[in-house]
Design an enzyme around this catalytic site. Structure first.
Site: not given
Length: 566
Positions: A55, A478
């Protein structure tokens, strides 16, 4: 620009100009700054960088593009780091307790570095889930000229013509447990699901917060959707650096941008896109840092009025690269603006209003109804997330209604006091249809750190139980979670919230249409149980998690850390 700023009282001028600041200048000269560079405003490039996952693996490379834009605007740019906790790598482990905690650490480290070194403003480069809200919280806390720029999402993976994201791996594990796929097939999904650097490709938490940054006005329009590997990512970084120079020149600060109207607009976008439920936590936290009275009740009201119009994973079929191809977030905002859902007078980092910026944003009309619909023809007439209230959640709870085909679920409670035992029950095929899995003592104080339950929720869905088993938790989910999953239950069990009184076999009702989360007990019985309740011993007694547990507030207030009650 230098001459017009020379007589202003900028932090850098107070720190680095004049005879008695010679020692401060000497340290900057030692890293190569010249007289002319020292005479300019001093801009900071905050980069959340780490090689521990994709990321933020590439974000350090973006610094030079931001610095180039700053230099073009007459600002000297210096880079500083902040931390990264990769959610996916820590998911389902003790490491996930540090995820939400890292949001506070990120904001704190930015405050320390930017304030200590007398920067005049900063551009924050964020990638994965908590780096983005942490940077935005610091922007409004420090209240200085600030621009956010996203590191970008990964390209989607493919298995044949099937488009993959990290969600497919988690659900694949559930399918493997049930014998629905082989270990070899799971391995192939694993190899292909996340093929490049960047954040998870679907509209999970990272892409939700990136999109929100545009609606808040803290990021340039169009900057959130190009993938991490796109050359347009470098272009937006350069333009963000230039934009910071203009903000410093015009004296526009973060709280001039992040007002009630900006938070309103961001929530409209969150509901219209069915983004991550984490977006609610982060908007409340940003509002707290900005000193704006924007509450869960405001979010609830908007969830009932704003239509869900964007089909993206996990609620829909598409990923960030697909949205980028049809016009990105500006196209969604334009549709919402035209139908009167946005407050167009909110200011943005361009120095112009959101309405003006959308009118000037260049776009080419392409077919997009498969991904983005007009609000008059929505996928759902109300928002993709609902706030629930009831005797189990007096301070509120959240449910992503767009990610489930169910509107109402009533079932018998199956109570777990930690995530691991809940996952083991799914793994051993002990969870049966009609049950409401209750995972408690995993809230902000109880865990501590309010971990995400993706490992359990994905196992439920992958096992084929997504329409017949629900979940209620004081933890988080999530952005990749789907199914009848209720999170953020407040007050949490660790402080004696009603969820602490649940027992196996209690009937639990989840009604998203009515906005209710209730245990079907007499009030007297619920009161009796709560009077008999005893707190659990703290799970940690020292270190970062213990400090967090001592300071953290309710999820209904954004799970922010504060030395006293809010």
């Amino acid at each position: 620009m230098e001459s017009s700023l020379r007589h202003r009282s900028l932090p850098s001028q107070q720190r680095y100009q004049g005879v008695f600041n010679a020692s401060h200048r000497a340290f900057l000269r030692s890293i190569g700054l010249t007289d002319s560079e020292l005479a300019r405003p001093l801009g900071c490039i905050v980069v959340s960088w780490s090689e521990a996952g994709p990321c933020n693996f590439h974000t350090l490379e973006l610094v030079r593009h931001v610095r180039g834009g700053m230099e073009a605007a007459g600002v000297t740019g210096l880079a500083v780091p902040t931390i990264v906790v990769n959610d996916n790598i820590s998911m389902g482990t003790e490491g996930m307790r540090y995820s939400l905690v890292s949001r506070e650490v990120i904001a704190d480290t930015i405050e320390a570095q930017v304030s200590a070194h007398a920067f005049d403003g900063f551009v924050g480069i964020g990638g994965c889930d908590k780096t983005q809200p942490g940077i935005m919280m610091a922007m409004v806390r420090l209240n200085m000229p600030s621009v956010f720029v996203y590191g970008g999402s990964a390209e989607p993976g493919y298995l044949g013509d099937r488009k993959l994201t990290i969600e497919d791996i988690y659900e694949g594990m559930g399918a493997y447990i049930k014998g629905k796929i082989t270990e070899e097939m799971l391995y192939e999904i694993e190899r292909r699901a996340h093929p490049t650097v960047g954040t998870c490709a679907g509209l999970f938490t990272a892409n939700t917060m990136a999109s929100i940054s545009e609606a808040l006005g803290l990021a340039l329009l169009g900057s959130s959707t190009p993938v991490a590997t796109s050359s347009r990512r470098a272009q937006y970084c350069y333009s963000s650096g230039k934009a910071l120079g203009q903000l410093i020149e015009n004296g526009i600060r973060a709280r001039d941008i992040v007002t009630y109207d900006a938070l309103y607009n961001a929530t409209v976008l969150l509901m219209a896109t069915a983004g991550s439920t984490n977006g609610i936590l982060h908007l409340l936290a940003i509002a707290h840092e900005a000193g704006v009275n924007f509450t869960l009740q405001d979010i609830d009201e908007l969830s009932r009025r704003v239509p869900y119009i964007v089909s993206m994973k996990p609620a829909g079929e598409y990923v960030m690269a697909d949205l980028d191809a049809v016009g990105g977030v500006p196209m969604v905002l334009r549709k919402l603006m035209e139908r009167g859902y946005l407050r167009g007078e909110a200011l943005t980092v361009t120095g112009k209003t959101l309405s003006q910026s959308l009118k000037e944003y260049r776009h080419i009309e392409v077919p997009h109804e498969h991904i983005v619909r007009d609000p008059s023809r929505p996928f759902r007439p109300t928002g993709g997330i609902r706030v629930l209230w009831g005797n189990l959640a007096p301070e509120g709870a959240v449910l992503k209604v767009a990610a489930t085909g169910l509107m109402r679920f009533e079932g018998r409670a199956r109570v777990f006091n930690d995530e691991d035992s809940a996952f083991e029950a799914v793994k051993k095929n002990e969870v049966t249809e009609g049950e409401v899995m209750v995972i408690r003592y995993v809230g902000p104080k109880g865990a501590p750190g309010m971990p995400e339950m993706l490992r359990v929720t994905s196992a439920i869905v992958g096992a084929g139980l997504g329409d017949s088993v629900a979940m209620v938790t004081d933890g988080r989910f999530s952005g990749a979670t789907r199914g009848m999953m209720v999170g953020h239950v407040s007050p949490e069990a660790a402080v004696g919230g009603p969820i602490a009184a649940l027992q196996d076999g209690d009937r639990v009702l989840i009604d998203s249409d009515a906005g209710r989360l209730d245990v079907l007990l007499d009030d007297s019985e619920l009161r009796r149980r709560l009077e008999d309740w005893k707190p659990m011993p703290p799970r940690v007694r020292a270190g970062l998690l213990a400090k967090y547990a001592a300071l953290v507030q309710s999820a209904s207030k954004g799970a922010v850390t504060s030395p006293g009650p809010l």
